[in-house]
Write a protein that holds these residues in place. Structure first.
Motif: not given
Length: 181
Positions: A4-10, A87-97, A114-122
């Protein structure tokens, strides 16, 4: 899993580190040096560097046990990677917090569950990596600089494309059946 488009934490400039590196050498210190070179105001909490070598499940459990007790905006770096150099991917996982950085090897299975609002990027943008002399120290060359840039407020969207298929391992949950657990 739905991205989802997360409410990105500051970001606060607080970075946690979780590895299986131990503390008998310069590996953790070099990661901290890279981070401080990019963001001299960063602060650290070492979650553990004593995870059983290559135990992704143990690292996932340790991370899950404590990440939510940190202030919103904390950047969590977890590097337990039996597949380093592959070849495994490096990840950035963003949650609401929070932000989470690490290899795509199941390490974030609990967070994804467990987290409801998650975005995963390579992590694809070379701008947020060191010019690596090798291919075996992604903690220093990839995850540490990415964490430092996040802690300075670089938006997650700058790091790479959203992915929808991060690796997960099965999480066995206890259940009650009558008097039995």
């Amino acid at each position: 899993f739905v991205s989802r488009n997360c409410n990105v934490p500051h970001s606060l400039g607080l970075i946690t580190l979780l590895t299986d590196f131990g503390d008998q050498d310069s590996f953790v210190a070099s990661m901290k040096g890279v981070i401080l070179t990019i963001n001299p105001q960063a602060s650290f909490v070492d979650l553990s560097h004593q995870v059983t070598p290559h135990s992704v499940e143990e690292a996932a459990y340790v991370l899950n046990s404590c990440y939510r007790y940190f202030p919103e905006g904390t950047v969590h770096v977890a590097v337990v990677d039996p597949g380093v150099g592959s070849a495994r991917r490096p990840l950035l996982v963003t949650t609401a917090s929070y932000y989470f950085l690490g290899p795509d090897n199941g390490l974030f299975s609990y967070i994804l569950k467990d987290e409801d609002d998650v975005e995963v990027r390579e992590i694809e943008n070379q701008q947020y990596r060191l010019k690596s002399v090798g291919h075996t120290f992604d903690g220093r060359d990839l995850f540490a600089p990415s964490a430092a840039w996040l802690s300075k407020g670089v938006p997650a969207s700058s790091f790479g494309q959203v992915i929808h298929d991060p690796i997960r391992f099965s999480i066995i949950e206890p259940s009650r059946r009558g008097n039995r657990l």
